[in-house]
Design an enzyme around this catalytic site. Structure first.
Site, PDB file in Angstrom:
ATOM      1  N   HIS A 219       0.831  -1.208   0.000  1.00  0.00           N
ATOM      2  CA  HIS A 219       0.000   0.000   0.000  1.00  0.00           C
ATOM      3  C   HIS A 219       0.870   1.264   0.000  1.00  0.00           C
ATOM      4  CE1 HIS A 219      -3.734   2.239   1.129  1.00  0.00           C
ATOM      5  NE2 HIS A 219      -2.861   3.046   1.721  1.00  0.00           N
ATOM      6  N   GLU A 220       1.786   1.333   0.945  1.00  0.00           N
ATOM      7  CA  GLU A 220       2.625   2.534   1.044  1.00  0.00           C
ATOM      8  C   GLU A 220       3.560   2.658  -0.155  1.00  0.00           C
ATOM      9  OE1 GLU A 220       1.516   4.506   3.082  1.00  0.00           O
ATOM     10  OE2 GLU A 220       0.479   3.186   4.514  1.00  0.00           O
TER      11      GLU A 220
ATOM     12  N   HIS B  83       1.750   4.575  -2.773  1.00  0.00           N
ATOM     13  CA  HIS B  83       1.814   6.019  -2.514  1.00  0.00           C
ATOM     14  C   HIS B  83       3.176   6.583  -2.925  1.00  0.00           C
ATOM     15  CE1 HIS B  83      -1.950   6.817  -0.459  1.00  0.00           C
ATOM     16  NE2 HIS B  83      -1.740   5.913   0.492  1.00  0.00           N
TER      17      HIS B  83
ATOM     18  N   GLU C 242      -4.745   7.738  -2.995  1.00  0.00           N
ATOM     19  CA  GLU C 242      -5.222   6.455  -2.486  1.00  0.00           C
ATOM     20  C   GLU C 242      -5.468   5.471  -3.639  1.00  0.00           C
ATOM     21  OE1 GLU C 242      -5.045   6.188   0.669  1.00  0.00           O
ATOM     22  OE2 GLU C 242      -6.148   4.366   1.188  1.00  0.00           O
TER      23      GLU C 242
END
Lengths: 501, 501
Positions: B265-266, B269, B295
């Protein structure tokens, strides 16, 4: 109603916060930043630097200082308030003397000089660094004129690192060190006692080194609740407040000393800042007095404590339990002797406690000669080697191992080097005073305990931060000006014992 | 001669550097700062924040923006220059509307509300948080009035996170999601297919987790030469430039998912910020378009890539080799199913890809009702539970597991929550477009490869940074406004397959 002093403090807090923010950016650069992050980081640090300089040197800051001074009148010299005013007047005056033009030129030269130095060192080619060093020397001369001096140009530069200390004093003290240390070194050499340090050069697991480094730092009194141990290439300590004073070290898989004694050294620096008085929070006084006094705290922990017999009798079993294969058959006494081996060497950062001072005295003398024009840059390698011969009895086989070894002369920072040796001398004089005032310190030290020593340091040195000049501090703590005597007594006793003189 | 645009850029660089410096201080606070360093860090960040706000909102900054705008004339809408002017006009206008008084009050309330919330959550005692939430709602109302709006107050708040997006649009899209997602969830429940995730809950050595997290992040395309993986309590990504975009994660010794999917997830980003165009360097445009678009990139990597069958067919053997005891008897297909188990749950941050959206829709609806005064704060727990029943078919047994679970409502940040679900919808719509434009993406994905996908994302999304509003970006990339359709097609296909509908 806001007082003039409160108005000043508001500005001081802002400037201190900015300086500490720069510190965080710099710390992160050395510890965690990915390699390609450097360009942006230089821009970010440059912007903070510029903002900080602009805010500090504004006329309005000077007015706040003088308004507060007028309001305070004849406040107690030792008070935080009077000490802050003294500090700020000096710093403000110095900062206003530095022209933007000089800073820009200095940064340009330093950047290129560093590139040239790296190549010159790699290729043992002094000639390619020579023109850059000539420019650096000339920047130093310009800087000395800009700051101004009474007796000799070197005073102006030394003052920036060791406020209020004169070159002549340092020269006299270093001459006295030489007069006694040269014969001591020769006596050790002639005695020929074998001291082996081969046990330090074995494979040592990094995780084990880390565990012991943390243990040893805590044994000294370093507070990890207010600290952090990071990994870097060139170790340093830094603080963002008394409650966030960090140490860093480096790890070699087959050599124990750098991580171990590096950690003790940086712990000494950080414990100093952890010990500044809470009332100095968010002011420039919440730091070490000077580079030399700061170094006295790191050398105290690294050498006077960390290379003492008592320390290793107490803590060697712990080290042994982490490294049973490497140290299972070694005694605490053997280890103590190994970490105190002394011998002439070429490289300053690898020198032992005793010979280290020679490396500094050499640089101190050469810096003055360069600055005064008594020595031409082109003649530096010869002058370097002559002094190595006179002081240490060895001549480096190359300039890479000689006058090209340090990065310091890539920027106009003459006056910095002597603070390293001053640190050793201050440390011995402080320690001698501490033990004479509280004999418990010595008995605890014989058992590897530092509590009484650290309490004494907090009380007499740490808590004051930068309130006093080094000269003032040494006088009030030890009752005398700095001299070479305590260090020579300490070194003579210790090394006579180890080497059987 | 310096142009008006260059003069503007000078100020923009200064402000961007200050903002990034704050970012470094904040990152350090979460990763390395010792516990007691917090007081000084809050002061330091406060000073940088104040300096930055003062510099940005000065009349002179507005003049630089308008002078540059006048000089540019009718520059190409897509150009960096025109985009920067658009962005700065909006941000400058917003920043000037925020009064210092409001910021001070807001920080005071938020600080105390957070304390009250922590206690209330620990004791399952909504009543003690209620008065604080009432104040937060009132601050939100005040903020909406301060920023101004045309249709409804929530528009003003949503606009700060998802520039130019109207509440009515989001409501219509979320209603469409509900209309299809509720029946899909029910169908899965009724089908009753057993999917087990017990293999994820085993002892997993942290060093092994770290090794695989790095491997997986690199497999996605995250560049560690321009990044860093740190350990924190609450994971996040942050960037100090496109060449220093960091990720963080947390490690549980007996649960694999948080570190693994958190890292993916990160990474999503951070890859977004690593992919911004170099020409946007040192400007506020070198960031993600909006929270929702940001997101979309993290969800794309976490779910569309990281929870795909192809990814695990390709990379499961690597994971297996690190954890042979835990996963030796598991197939890639079993692992794929385990990481895609869906079931109603109480806690948003633990929810699966499918049910996560319900948690957001619920908060979006409640925030509007609170803001408009249609719902009294005291009735929040009941309203929360009613919506949980309607959307997920479960009712939390306590407010701790219900309306007290998130920290978001301790500060006036209404409008933030919907961006999480918008991210899921954007991601699906982008991905569908990407595959339709370049079929290689799908065939690579079937083999766990992301190169073609990342190239497409760089080209179509990342490089633009914040030049366009979310609405503009979605339209130019996918040819249509945002809709629920792509996500529903994606989710229906994926979960029908797994659950045998």
């Amino acid at each position: 109603m806001t007082t003039a002093y409160e108005t000043l403090l508001e500005k001081v807090h802002e400037l201190t916060d900015l300086e500490k923010a720069m510190g965080v950016l710099s710390w992160d650069k050395e510890t965690n930043m990915p390699p390609k992050g450097i360009t942006a980081r230089i821009d970010q640090m440059g912007t903070l630097q510029r903002l900080s300089h602009t805010l500090f040197t504004a006329d309005e800051t000077g007015e706040r200082i003088e308004n507060a001074a007028a309001e305070l009148g004849d406040a107690d010299y030792d008070s935080d308030e009077a000490s802050l005013i003294r500090y700020l007047r000096r710093a403000y005056g110095d900062a206003r003397k530095l022209t933007t033009d000089f800073v820009v030129r200095s940064n340009q030269v330093s950047g290129q000089a560093r590139e040239a130095w790296m190549a010159a060192r790699a290729n043992n080619d002094f000639a390619t660094f020579q023109p850059w060093l000539e420019q650096v020397v000339s920047l130093c001369q310009e800087l000395a004129d800009m700051y101004g001096y009474e007796d000799e140009p070197y005073d102006a530069l030394l003052d920036k690192f060791e406020t209020g200390t004169q070159t002549a004093e340092v020269r006299a003290i270093f001459d006295a060190v030489k007069a006694e240390l040269v014969p001591l070194r020769q006596a050790i050499e002639e005695r020929g006692t074998a001291v082996s340090d081969t046990i330090l050069h074995q494979p040592y697991d990094i995780d084990g080194q880390k565990a012991f480094a943390r243990y040893a730092a805590q044994a000294l009194g370093y507070d990890f609740e207010r600290g952090h141990l990071g990994t870097v290439v060139h170790p340093f300590a830094t603080s963002f407040s008394r409650d966030d004073a960090r140490i860093t070290t480096r790890w070699y898989p087959d050599f124990l000393s750098p991580s171990l004694f590096g950690t003790l050294h940086e712990s000494g620096h950080a414990m100093y800042e952890q010990g500044t008085h809470p009332s100095l929070y968010r002011t420039p006084l919440a730091r070490g007095t000077s580079l030399g006094i700061h170094e006295s705290q790191s050398r105290m922990m690294e050498n006077i404590v960390g290379r003492s017999r008592g320390f290793w009798q107490a803590h060697f079993p712990k080290l042994q339990s982490i490294f049973p294969d490497q140290l299972g058959n070694t005694s605490a006494e053997q280890f103590y002797r190994a970490v105190n081996k002394t011998q002439p060497s070429y490289i300053r950062v690898e020198a032992d406690e005793l010979t280290y001072n020679f490396h500094i005295i050499l640089r101190f003398e050469l810096e003055q000669a360069l600055l005064n024009g008594d020595l031409a840059v082109k003649d530096l390698p010869t002058a370097w080697n002559d002094k190595m011969q006179a002081l240490l009895g060895v001549v480096p086989p190359s300039d890479t191992l000689g006058c090209l070894q340090d990065p310091h002369w890539t920027r106009p920072g003459f006056g910095y080097f002597p603070t390293y040796a001053l640190g050793n001398l201050y440390a011995a004089q402080f320690y001698e005073t501490a033990v004479s005032q509280n004999p418990t310190i010595a008995s605890q030290m014989a058992n590897g305990q530092t509590e009484a020593l650290v309490t004494w340091l907090r009380q007499n040195i740490h808590q004051h931060g930068r309130k006093f000049t080094p000269r003032e501090l040494v006088q009030r703590v030890t009752g005398s000006p700095l001299s070479h005597a305590a260090f020579m007594r300490y070194a003579t006793a210790k090394f006579s014992d180890i080497y059987g003189l």
